[in-house]
Design a protein around this motif. Sequence first.
Motif, PDB file in Angstrom:
ATOM      1  N   LEU A   1      49.777  70.622  72.533  1.00 44.98           N
ATOM      2  CA  LEU A   1      48.592  71.047  71.954  1.00 44.98           C
ATOM      3  C   LEU A   1      48.258  70.015  70.814  1.00 44.98           C
ATOM      4  CD1 LEU A   1      48.145  74.962  71.070  1.00 44.98           C
ATOM      5  CD2 LEU A   1      47.456  72.981  69.609  1.00 44.98           C
ATOM      6  N   ASP A   2      49.170  69.731  70.112  1.00 49.56           N
ATOM      7  CA  ASP A   2      49.142  68.810  68.771  1.00 49.56           C
ATOM      8  C   ASP A   2      48.362  67.472  69.348  1.00 49.56           C
ATOM      9  OD1 ASP A   2      50.101  70.652  67.189  1.00 49.56           O
ATOM     10  OD2 ASP A   2      52.027  69.907  67.298  1.00 49.56           O
ATOM     11  N   TRP A   3      48.779  66.974  70.323  1.00 48.15           N
ATOM     12  CA  TRP A   3      48.347  65.343  70.563  1.00 48.15           C
ATOM     13  C   TRP A   3      47.166  65.402  71.763  1.00 48.15           C
ATOM     14  CZ3 TRP A   3      48.880  62.463  66.728  1.00 48.15           C
ATOM     15  CH2 TRP A   3      49.943  62.564  65.819  1.00 48.15           C
ATOM     16  N   LEU A   4      47.259  66.329  72.591  1.00 48.54           N
ATOM     17  CA  LEU A   4      46.397  66.115  74.011  1.00 48.54           C
ATOM     18  C   LEU A   4      45.354  67.091  73.424  1.00 48.54           C
ATOM     19  CD1 LEU A   4      49.009  66.275  76.690  1.00 48.54           C
ATOM     20  CD2 LEU A   4      48.106  64.240  75.665  1.00 48.54           C
ATOM     21  N   ASN A   5      45.323  68.269  73.274  1.00 41.87           N
ATOM     22  CA  ASN A   5      44.295  69.003  72.963  1.00 41.87           C
ATOM     23  C   ASN A   5      43.678  68.711  71.540  1.00 41.87           C
ATOM     24  OD1 ASN A   5      46.293  71.512  74.550  1.00 41.87           O
ATOM     25  ND2 ASN A   5      44.182  71.449  75.072  1.00 41.87           N
ATOM     26  N   SER A   6      44.306  68.651  70.679  1.00 45.91           N
ATOM     27  CA  SER A   6      43.749  68.472  69.349  1.00 45.91           C
ATOM     28  C   SER A   6      43.491  66.903  68.998  1.00 45.91           C
ATOM     29  CB  SER A   6      44.704  69.011  67.918  1.00 45.91           C
ATOM     30  OG  SER A   6      44.518  68.534  66.930  1.00 45.91           O
ATOM     31  N   GLY A   7      44.488  66.148  69.397  1.00 44.15           N
ATOM     32  CA  GLY A   7      44.253  64.735  69.235  1.00 44.15           C
ATOM     33  C   GLY A   7      44.635  64.149  67.835  1.00 44.15           C
ATOM     34  N   ILE A   8      45.208  65.009  66.844  1.00 48.36           N
ATOM     35  CA  ILE A   8      45.222  64.519  65.401  1.00 48.36           C
ATOM     36  C   ILE A   8      46.823  64.777  64.932  1.00 48.36           C
ATOM     37  CG2 ILE A   8      42.857  64.582  64.497  1.00 48.36           C
ATOM     38  CD1 ILE A   8      43.620  66.944  62.889  1.00 48.36           C
ATOM     39  N   GLY A   9      47.304  65.527  65.961  1.00 44.57           N
ATOM     40  CA  GLY A   9      48.876  66.139  65.396  1.00 44.57           C
ATOM     41  C   GLY A   9      49.064  67.545  65.168  1.00 44.57           C
ATOM     42  N   GLY A  10      47.792  68.322  65.365  1.00 51.35           N
ATOM     43  CA  GLY A  10      47.794  69.752  65.034  1.00 51.35           C
ATOM     44  C   GLY A  10      46.327  70.225  64.632  1.00 51.35           C
ATOM     45  N   LEU A  11      46.330  71.435  63.918  1.00 54.76           N
ATOM     46  CA  LEU A  11      45.352  71.924  63.773  1.00 54.76           C
ATOM     47  C   LEU A  11      44.583  71.261  62.308  1.00 54.76           C
ATOM     48  CD1 LEU A  11      46.343  75.657  64.183  1.00 54.76           C
ATOM     49  CD2 LEU A  11      45.447  74.130  65.940  1.00 54.76           C
ATOM     50  N   PRO A  12      43.389  71.429  62.297  1.00 57.03           N
ATOM     51  CA  PRO A  12      42.903  70.615  61.124  1.00 57.03           C
ATOM     52  C   PRO A  12      42.971  71.348  59.808  1.00 57.03           C
ATOM     53  CG  PRO A  12      41.177  71.567  62.511  1.00 57.03           C
ATOM     54  CD  PRO A  12      42.325  71.868  63.042  1.00 57.03           C
ATOM     55  N   ARG A  13      43.617  70.903  58.912  1.00 54.48           N
ATOM     56  CA  ARG A  13      43.573  71.418  57.493  1.00 54.48           C
ATOM     57  C   ARG A  13      42.209  71.226  56.935  1.00 54.48           C
ATOM     58  NH1 ARG A  13      48.665  72.718  54.757  1.00 54.48           N
ATOM     59  NH2 ARG A  13      50.408  72.119  55.836  1.00 54.48           N
ATOM     60  N   GLY A  14      41.485  72.284  56.400  1.00 54.10           N
ATOM     61  CA  GLY A  14      40.256  71.838  55.857  1.00 54.10           C
ATOM     62  C   GLY A  14      38.962  72.446  56.832  1.00 54.10           C
ATOM     63  N   GLY A  15      39.494  72.537  58.061  1.00 52.72           N
ATOM     64  CA  GLY A  15      38.370  72.929  59.278  1.00 52.72           C
ATOM     65  C   GLY A  15      38.820  74.372  59.730  1.00 52.72           C
ATOM     66  N   ILE A  16      38.027  74.515  60.701  1.00 51.44           N
ATOM     67  CA  ILE A  16      37.999  75.966  61.535  1.00 51.44           C
ATOM     68  C   ILE A  16      38.418  75.517  62.826  1.00 51.44           C
ATOM     69  CG2 ILE A  16      36.735  77.881  62.390  1.00 51.44           C
ATOM     70  CD1 ILE A  16      35.029  77.350  59.803  1.00 51.44           C
TER      71      ILE A  16
END
Length: 375
Positions: free
Chosen positions: A64-79
């Motif tokens: 989820l962190d690296w394949l779905n998201s691509g940045i290493g997790g859910l975005p802080r400061g984002g939705i």
Amino acid sequence: IKSLGEGGPPPFLLKERKSMADKLQDFINKMNKKLKKNYGDANVVFHGNDVGNFIPLATGFPTLDWLNSGIGGLPRGGITLVKGLESTGKSSLILETIEYNMKIDPNFNAFYVDVENSLTDDFLKFKSVDRSRLVTTSLNNEDALIQIEEALKDNVFDIIVFDSIAKWESQVVMDKNIDESVQRGLRAKRISEFLRRISFILRQSKTAFVMVNQLIQNQDGGPYAPKHILPGGMQQKYSANLILDLKRVKSLKDNGKHIGYRMQVLSEKNKIAPNEKVAAELVYLFGRGFVREYSVLDYLVAIGEVKKMAMGRHEFVKKELYPSTFRVGEIQNILNSIKENFQIDFTSMKPPIDATIVKVEDDEEKPDVEEEVEV
């Protein structure tokens, strides 16, 4: 110039011209000075090279962190919008993300807006959530949205969860009798206003804002209308930086007993990385929750560090890391050994460009497939 008189050239010819970079900086400084009264010391106008990236909030599931998201997790400061049919593990996934971060960070805290009134002491214990670092409310009207906005302004929470949009309702509707008519689309209007209001303050915060929503059956559609719809209006999709769609795809059985399921996580929208329409899988076992080992192993296969063998066994491509074959239950101990001996942490490693990332076509109306497999 000499012809202009004995006084020499006029001042505008002697004045040194500013470079374009200096002019841009002067404009930025002037605008920020004017806006300081309303926005404080935060620079609201800045150069493009100061935009920065979202800081990730790790879920602990590498796929989820690296394949779905691509940045290493859910975005802080984002939705992040997490959606799906009922009983697909939406709330469990977020609670296990909270539990994971509480375990690795003693200062991590969360605000859970439990609109569905589904949280119980026993369930939080089952998910191993530290309740002393969890703030929750069960308000399900505009006051809940006001609390979220105030929490974002105070910037004290690492994650705020709104669970769920489908259950939320406006106070205007609650104040009317059950047989009185109400304005059509009022919930969508309120949610839309709320998301537009928090856009700027959320981006300035360290908070990952997660909205949970449930697909419901479309009662108004004709033969060509979608089977399911997402309540709450379109603004939730417009505002989301990351949309994760959860769907059960396989039923897991052990000796004929139903023990869990495999779930597909599709990054339906991704504005934080190029990983859009990426499908990964998670395994959920009843009485335990999501199995992180499966996510870790799937991720290692995707980045080419591990290959699948017969009889449910796996092996590392680089034999010097681990020479023997192994099963999924052994992977965490093996990774701990590799990290200690070789200083390699695979779970926090960004995938290479040639990683095996599965992308799927958007097919909202394809029914869920239940496949029984022995585990």
